[in-house]
Scaffold this active site. Structure first.
Site, short mmCIF file in Angstrom:
data_model
loop_
_atom_site.label_atom_id
_atom_site.label_comp_id
_atom_site.label_asym_id
_atom_site.label_seq_id
_atom_site.Cartn_x
_atom_site.Cartn_y
_atom_site.Cartn_z
N ASP A 135 -51.15 44.13 -39.70
CA ASP A 135 -50.32 43.38 -40.63
C ASP A 135 -50.66 41.91 -40.49
O ASP A 135 -50.63 41.37 -39.38
CB ASP A 135 -48.84 43.62 -40.26
CG ASP A 135 -47.98 43.91 -41.47
OD1 ASP A 135 -47.93 43.06 -42.37
OD2 ASP A 135 -47.35 44.98 -41.51
N ASP A 178 -49.01 40.63 -45.64
CA ASP A 178 -47.57 40.52 -45.83
C ASP A 178 -47.19 39.41 -46.80
O ASP A 178 -47.70 38.28 -46.70
CB ASP A 178 -46.95 40.22 -44.45
CG ASP A 178 -45.44 40.23 -44.46
OD1 ASP A 178 -44.87 41.32 -44.56
OD2 ASP A 178 -44.82 39.15 -44.37
N GLU A 195 -49.38 42.91 -49.98
CA GLU A 195 -47.99 43.21 -50.39
C GLU A 195 -47.68 42.25 -51.52
O GLU A 195 -47.58 41.04 -51.31
CB GLU A 195 -47.02 43.01 -49.23
CG GLU A 195 -45.62 43.50 -49.61
CD GLU A 195 -44.50 42.96 -48.74
OE1 GLU A 195 -43.45 43.60 -48.66
OE2 GLU A 195 -44.65 41.87 -48.15
N HIS A 200 -41.44 50.55 -44.25
CA HIS A 200 -40.38 50.11 -43.33
C HIS A 200 -39.32 49.24 -44.01
O HIS A 200 -38.38 48.82 -43.35
CB HIS A 200 -41.02 49.35 -42.18
CG HIS A 200 -41.66 48.07 -42.65
ND1 HIS A 200 -42.78 48.06 -43.46
CD2 HIS A 200 -41.31 46.79 -42.49
CE1 HIS A 200 -43.07 46.82 -43.75
NE2 HIS A 200 -42.22 46.02 -43.18
N ASP A 201 -39.52 48.91 -45.29
CA ASP A 201 -38.52 48.11 -46.01
C ASP A 201 -37.75 48.95 -47.02
O ASP A 201 -36.89 48.43 -47.73
CB ASP A 201 -39.21 46.99 -46.81
CG ASP A 201 -39.88 45.97 -45.92
OD1 ASP A 201 -39.38 45.72 -44.81
OD2 ASP A 201 -40.92 45.42 -46.35
#
Ligand code: GLC
Ligand code: CA
Length: 551
Positions: free
Chosen positions: A98, A200, A257, A325-326
């Site tokens: 990430d 990210d 992202e 994970h969000d």
């Protein structure tokens, strides 16, 4: 047709804090991931995306980095990391990390210097502004994690900008020294041998501060600022530079992202020629459900994904995902984890997974892990909820009302410990974990599903094999079938003279699928079906029935 290894791959996201705890302190760690590499390999995975494992004070579970080139002590050491990378490569898999460079932690040495003094050479590495005349924040923008985007520093009498938590100050990308430092760090990881990055919050690195104060919606104190802090004009120049000075030098893959990117402006992001990344996670399909009585909207879902499939066809490449994970667990929000747990998990799986693009699976999705049954608001760990809780509490509002608002969609739903077996703490740890285990672990766990040929886990395994053994599912075209159908998501993949039909009823009702007369198949053309009898009546598909057939 442009062949690439990352187009043929299946990816798996590991959220290290919740994956596997090797030293029984209640926190997942890198040795814990190493212990499970055989499991990941056996699933058929090619790429592991590891959520942040860098040194971090953990305000946002590692997305607040205080040293980009060190490992979080709770997770292990750099030696553990090297061992992990080697273990992944030995198994023929790849590792992507990430890359969190919209912001650092406020405990990063860069920020500590920046904050120390207005004349410090790193002052301009972050975004500092003077208060308004009345002493208030420079503007009224709202943080993505609630409250203001500005935090006052009494010592130097200025505010710094933080789009996320106040412990995540935004880097000032307009400063070339900042950009150089980032590229240098990226190249250091590439030289170490990693295979790419998930990038990210990358659409947020440029902000249009000239916009000033924005309209505040009723009942709010601050103004949502997505229109001025997301995918802003000029951002591509910086991304092009990142590509030139880092990404393009290595045989790696990247997935950005990319909240705020639409199919119409995606070419600059992922186009074969013009793109800066190989693929992006777009967000348009994620808000299509409702916690109330309204069912998941199948037609809206089709419309969004169809636009991405069509617009990127021959231009670029899609990343396919329904969880991370969000996000909450899809079997609980889009599916039906009470009455059709197996059927709805597998139907949603088949529908997104076999579209054109690189599919990602989030840990636990492959065993149908569900949302956590939150009973009180204090259980939440997510910094966004904690902030909101504190704001409501300060205003003497109803904190308990937040429970209803957050229990279905909150990010903590997907962060409960991975359910490995039916021993205490689900085999994740022998110590009470940092976040509670979902109480359904005795029923939903890896060990039980490995034994059961008709488990969600074994469905995923078969689906991955089908995908990897048929080029058509990687390189073939995508066309929706029976587009107006309100219950069924069906599409055709075509490659040379091969044709495959993928069908998923995404409701708990029976459904009729209207197929063109030329679509002929018999039961021995069925490659995968989530009802055991393998009998298909397109006029009467059963709840959440899903299958793939060759035509
Ligand atoms: C991304 C991450 C999320 C994190 C945020 C700030 O959206 O996926 O988990 O909180 O960026 O880094
Ligand atoms: Ca541990």
């Amino acid at each position: 047709m442009n062949k690439k290894w990352w187009k043929e791959a299946v990816a798996y996201q590991v959220y290290p804090r919740s994956f596997n705890d090797s030293n029984n302190d209640g926190i997942g760690d890198l040795q814990g991931v190493i212990e499970k590499l055989d499991y990941i390999e056996a699933l058929g995975i090619d790429i592991i995306w590891l959520s942040p494992m860098y040194q971090s004070p953990n305000d946002d579970n590692g997305y607040d980095i205080s040293d980009y080139q060190a490992i979080m002590s709770e997770f292990g050491t750099m030696d553990d990391f090297d061992q992990l990378l080697e273990g992944i490569h030995q198994r023929g898999m790849k590792l992507i990390l990430d890359l969190v460079v919209n912001h650092t932690s406020d405990e990063h040495p860069w920020f500590i210097e920046s904050k120390s003094n207005k004349n410090n050479p790193k002052r301009d590495w972050y975004i500092w502004q003077d208060p308004k005349e009345d002493g208030s924040e420079p503007n009224n923008w709202e943080s993505i994690f609630n409250g203001s985007t500005w935090e006052y520093d009494a010592q130097t009498e200025q505010y710094y900008f933080h789009l996320f938590s106040k412990k995540q100050p935004d880097l000032n990308w307009s400063n070339p020294d900042v950009r150089e430092a980032i590229y240098k760090m990226m190249n250091w990881w590439f030289e170490k041998g990693i295979d790419g990055f998930r990038v990210d919050a990358i659409t947020h690195i440029k902000k249009t501060f000239e916009a000033g104060d924005l309209p505040v919606p009723e009942g709010k104190t601050y103004a949502p600022a997505f229109d001025v802090d997301m995918n802003q004009p000029g951002i591509q120049t910086w991304l092009q530079e990142m590509k030139d000075k880092s990404l393009s030098k290595y045989d790696i893959m990247t997935v950005g992202e990319a909240n705020g990117v639409t199919p119409n402006n995606a070419e600059a992001w992922v186009g074969d020629e013009k793109g800066k990344f190989n693929m992006i996670f777009q967000f348009e399909h994620l808000g299509l459900w409702n916690t109330g009585d309204v069912q998941f909207d199948v037609r809206a879902y089709k419309a969004v994904l169809n636009a991405w499939q069509n617009n990127l066809d021959d231009i670029g490449w899609n990343a396919l995902f329904i969880e991370n994970h969000d996000q909450p667990r899809r079997v609980s929000t889009w599916g039906d984890d009470k009455n059709f747990w197996y059927e709805s998990a597998t139907s949603h799986a088949l529908v997104y997974f076999l579209q054109k693009g690189t599919p990602f699976i989030y840990q636990g999705q492959e065993i149908g892990m569900t949302n956590y049954p939150f009973k009180n608001i204090e259980t939440f760990n997510d910094v966004a909820v904690v902030n909101e809780y504190n704001i409501v509490k300060d205003q003497h509002g109803d904190v308990n009302a937040l429970l209803e608002k957050h229990k279905m969609e909150n990010r903590d739903n997907s962060r409960t410990p991975m359910q490995w077996d039916d021993s205490s703490f689900a085999g994740f740890s022998k110590h009470e974990p940092w976040f509670p285990v979902n109480p359904n672990y005795r029923k939903i766990n890896v060990a039980a599903q490995q034994q059961n040929p008709n488990s969600i886990l074994n469905f995923y395994k078969s689906m991955i094999q089908v995908k990897k053994t048929h080029d058509i599912l990687t390189y073939g075209s995508f066309t929706l079938v029976d587009e107006e159908n309100e219950r069924v998501f069906a599409y055709l993949r075509e490659f040379n003279d091969e044709r495959m039909l993928i069908v998923g009823n995404l409701t708990d009702q029976t459904a009729t699928l209207n197929l063109p007369e030329t679509f002929i198949f018999s039961s021995n053309c069925v490659l995968l079906h989530n009802y055991n009898d393998r009998i298909i009546h397109v006029n009467e598909l059963r709840p959440y029935e899903a299958f793939i057939v060759t035509l």
